[in-house]
Design a protein around this motif. Sequence first.
Motif, PDB file in Angstrom:
ATOM      1  N   GLU A  11      18.725 -23.428 -94.505  1.00 41.07           N
ATOM      2  CA  GLU A  11      19.467 -22.379 -93.824  1.00 41.07           C
ATOM      3  C   GLU A  11      20.634 -23.026 -93.070  1.00 41.07           C
ATOM      4  N   PHE A  12      21.817 -22.447 -93.276  1.00 44.42           N
ATOM      5  CA  PHE A  12      23.025 -22.974 -92.645  1.00 44.42           C
ATOM      6  C   PHE A  12      23.707 -21.876 -91.825  1.00 44.42           C
ATOM      7  N   PHE A  13      24.615 -22.320 -90.978  1.00 47.50           N
ATOM      8  CA  PHE A  13      25.461 -21.404 -90.210  1.00 47.50           C
ATOM      9  C   PHE A  13      26.908 -21.877 -90.374  1.00 47.50           C
ATOM     10  N   PHE A  14      27.737 -20.998 -90.937  1.00 44.12           N
ATOM     11  CA  PHE A  14      29.171 -21.314 -91.035  1.00 44.12           C
ATOM     12  C   PHE A  14      29.799 -20.905 -89.710  1.00 44.12           C
ATOM     13  N   GLU A  15      30.228 -21.890 -88.900  1.00 45.34           N
ATOM     14  CA  GLU A  15      30.711 -21.636 -87.554  1.00 45.34           C
ATOM     15  C   GLU A  15      32.217 -21.865 -87.476  1.00 45.34           C
ATOM     16  N   THR A  16      32.887 -20.871 -86.998  1.00 49.31           N
ATOM     17  CA  THR A  16      34.338 -20.942 -86.814  1.00 49.31           C
ATOM     18  C   THR A  16      34.688 -20.212 -85.534  1.00 49.31           C
ATOM     19  N   GLN A  17      35.845 -20.523 -84.999  1.00 50.64           N
ATOM     20  CA  GLN A  17      36.293 -19.896 -83.764  1.00 50.64           C
ATOM     21  C   GLN A  17      37.721 -19.400 -83.931  1.00 50.64           C
ATOM     22  N   PRO A  18      38.103 -18.300 -83.254  1.00 55.33           N
ATOM     23  CA  PRO A  18      39.499 -17.863 -83.294  1.00 55.33           C
ATOM     24  C   PRO A  18      40.386 -18.906 -82.625  1.00 55.33           C
ATOM     25  N   PRO A  19      41.668 -18.887 -82.884  1.00 55.28           N
ATOM     26  CA  PRO A  19      42.552 -19.910 -82.296  1.00 55.28           C
ATOM     27  C   PRO A  19      42.555 -19.834 -80.776  1.00 55.28           C
ATOM     28  N   ALA A  20      42.659 -20.978 -80.151  1.00 56.23           N
ATOM     29  CA  ALA A  20      42.731 -21.050 -78.691  1.00 56.23           C
ATOM     30  C   ALA A  20      44.182 -20.879 -78.239  1.00 56.23           C
ATOM     31  N   GLY A  21      44.349 -20.240 -77.080  1.00 58.82           N
ATOM     32  CA  GLY A  21      45.677 -20.103 -76.486  1.00 58.82           C
ATOM     33  C   GLY A  21      46.469 -18.925 -76.986  1.00 58.82           C
ATOM     34  N   TYR A  22      45.859 -17.976 -77.680  1.00 62.62           N
ATOM     35  CA  TYR A  22      46.623 -16.843 -78.199  1.00 62.62           C
ATOM     36  C   TYR A  22      46.798 -15.781 -77.113  1.00 62.62           C
ATOM     37  N   THR A  23      47.876 -15.024 -77.243  1.00 60.00           N
ATOM     38  CA  THR A  23      48.084 -13.845 -76.400  1.00 60.00           C
ATOM     39  C   THR A  23      47.762 -12.563 -77.153  1.00 60.00           C
ATOM     40  N   LEU A  24      47.788 -12.630 -78.475  1.00 60.82           N
ATOM     41  CA  LEU A  24      47.435 -11.483 -79.311  1.00 60.82           C
ATOM     42  C   LEU A  24      46.816 -12.005 -80.598  1.00 60.82           C
ATOM     43  N   LEU A  25      45.658 -11.459 -80.959  1.00 61.01           N
ATOM     44  CA  LEU A  25      44.966 -11.847 -82.189  1.00 61.01           C
ATOM     45  C   LEU A  25      44.586 -10.570 -82.933  1.00 61.01           C
ATOM     46  N   SER A  67      26.616 -11.423 -86.176  1.00 54.44           N
ATOM     47  CA  SER A  67      25.593 -10.638 -85.496  1.00 54.44           C
ATOM     48  C   SER A  67      26.040 -10.169 -84.124  1.00 54.44           C
ATOM     49  N   GLN A  68      26.911 -10.928 -83.472  1.00 48.45           N
ATOM     50  CA  GLN A  68      27.453 -10.557 -82.171  1.00 48.45           C
ATOM     51  C   GLN A  68      28.969 -10.627 -82.240  1.00 48.45           C
ATOM     52  N   GLN A  69      29.617  -9.735 -81.456  1.00 47.64           N
ATOM     53  CA  GLN A  69      31.079  -9.639 -81.549  1.00 47.64           C
ATOM     54  C   GLN A  69      31.764 -10.916 -81.080  1.00 47.64           C
ATOM     55  N   SER A  70      31.189 -11.577 -80.065  1.00 47.70           N
ATOM     56  CA  SER A  70      31.813 -12.798 -79.530  1.00 47.70           C
ATOM     57  C   SER A  70      31.288 -14.055 -80.207  1.00 47.70           C
ATOM     58  N   ASN A  71      30.379 -13.883 -81.185  1.00 47.07           N
ATOM     59  CA  ASN A  71      29.796 -15.046 -81.858  1.00 47.07           C
ATOM     60  C   ASN A  71      30.326 -15.124 -83.280  1.00 47.07           C
ATOM     61  N   TYR A  72      31.004 -16.210 -83.585  1.00 45.50           N
ATOM     62  CA  TYR A  72      31.587 -16.395 -84.917  1.00 45.50           C
ATOM     63  C   TYR A  72      30.746 -17.405 -85.687  1.00 45.50           C
ATOM     64  N   SER A  73      29.445 -17.133 -85.774  1.00 48.05           N
ATOM     65  CA  SER A  73      28.505 -17.961 -86.513  1.00 48.05           C
ATOM     66  C   SER A  73      27.865 -17.096 -87.592  1.00 48.05           C
ATOM     67  N   PHE A  74      28.023 -17.468 -88.847  1.00 50.56           N
ATOM     68  CA  PHE A  74      27.586 -16.654 -89.971  1.00 50.56           C
ATOM     69  C   PHE A  74      26.474 -17.385 -90.724  1.00 50.56           C
TER      70      PHE A  74
END
Length: 461
Positions: free
Chosen positions: A200-214, A229-236
């Motif tokens: 079992e794996f988790f593909f983990e990514t994060q939105p870019p840091a320092g943005y004003t609009l995404l 599974s969670q809106q603030s969690n970017y782990s799939f």
Amino acid sequence: MNPTSQGIPSLPDLTHPQELIQFGEQGMKLFLLFVVLTGLLGVAIALLNFSLGRRTKILWTETWVTQYGLLLRTVQHATLILLITVSGFFLCSTLANRYHHWEQARIAAIASNVAGERLEHTAPQLRYTVQEPYTTTTVINGQVVEEKRTQEVSRFLTPSRTQVDVTLQQTTDPANNRLLYQVGFDGNYEVVNTLETADEFFFETQPPAGYTLLQDYRVERNGQRLQSSQQSNYSFPLRLGAGETAQFRITYQASGGPRWVYNAGSQLLSNFRLTALANFPGAQFASGIVPTKMQPEGRGTRFTWEFADNVSVLNPFGVFTATASVRNTGVLPRLLLLAPALLFWWLLVLYLSVPLRLRDVAIASGIFFASLLTLTYLSRIIPAPFAWAILAPVMLILAWGLGRNQRASIAAAIATISGAILPVFGLLVPFTGLTLSLAGLLSVVWLTLRHWYGWQPRSLR
């Protein structure tokens, strides 16, 4: 405001009322003391001349009176030069303060134009957990007891292939005139289960840091959009068999500061390719990581980083907007502070070249300071050496009128070139010491030829 941007510390500035009043009071005291001393000397000689008989006066007091008259004429010139030099110093120190303030404000404006957070994209990771044994040691009733336990430890697999395409557009924030980046990101990642068993794996990514609009942030696997599974969690979560491959794609649109970088997160990059198209002039690669290819495209530049084999990049790398470099700062303030000394040197060379009257000294000093004042403000538009190249012929033409005849005019012109034009030019160019040395040598050679050898231009003999 930063105090260093308000002027040069401890330098007189006539725009400050308190300093102006203090200088005026001190100047009046010195002037009155000078007048009194000169008058007392004249009265003493007059009384001595009157008290002695005519015969005695003819023998030695007449010489005193003649010398006193010569002294008065010399004092007139010295007083005028002193007043002009002191007044010029305060004028030039004020200009130096104003110019220093303008230079610092210009640097601050350029720096604030590109200030702000940077947009930073961090490379995704494939995380899995393993049970790792460990031993705890405790003391029970005086006996050492060891207990073996297991804990979950996270391990990571890096992408086996990376293909990232980034498009950068540059805009200006109307609120503060700062530069902003609009980023279009499209990243394709291939991950391979290099373990010997399925897991079992988790593909983990994060939105870019320092943005004003995404906006439009999407993560896809094999063309299918993934939902966290969670809106603030970017782990799939996903399951991969031994040696199985999965394709992931990350896309988004973001806005942020005038700098975009890719952070590898201390991973080993292999089969890596990043292309960043900067659709604006002045773009440069960041962090000193030189692209493998740079080619102009449209109004901007396309940067390409390609690593076929494994490579480790410690610092984030990418694109930023290069501002125009501010060079030769402090040149005009230095020249303005030395201006009274340059004027004194020029007047000395003129005195030894042509006869000068009081009005000649006053006019020549006015020409000198007017030229420097024009140079100070003209240098804000064009480079200072070119500005002085324009003003020098004007100054030379005006100095030609100091001569009573053609021979004296040529002497005044030579004195002006060696005593004023070259020294000022020497303080505006990088080779200051060499230029000032040549100017001083030219002045000394000219005065030596004129007074010791009686040399005159052939055309005027």
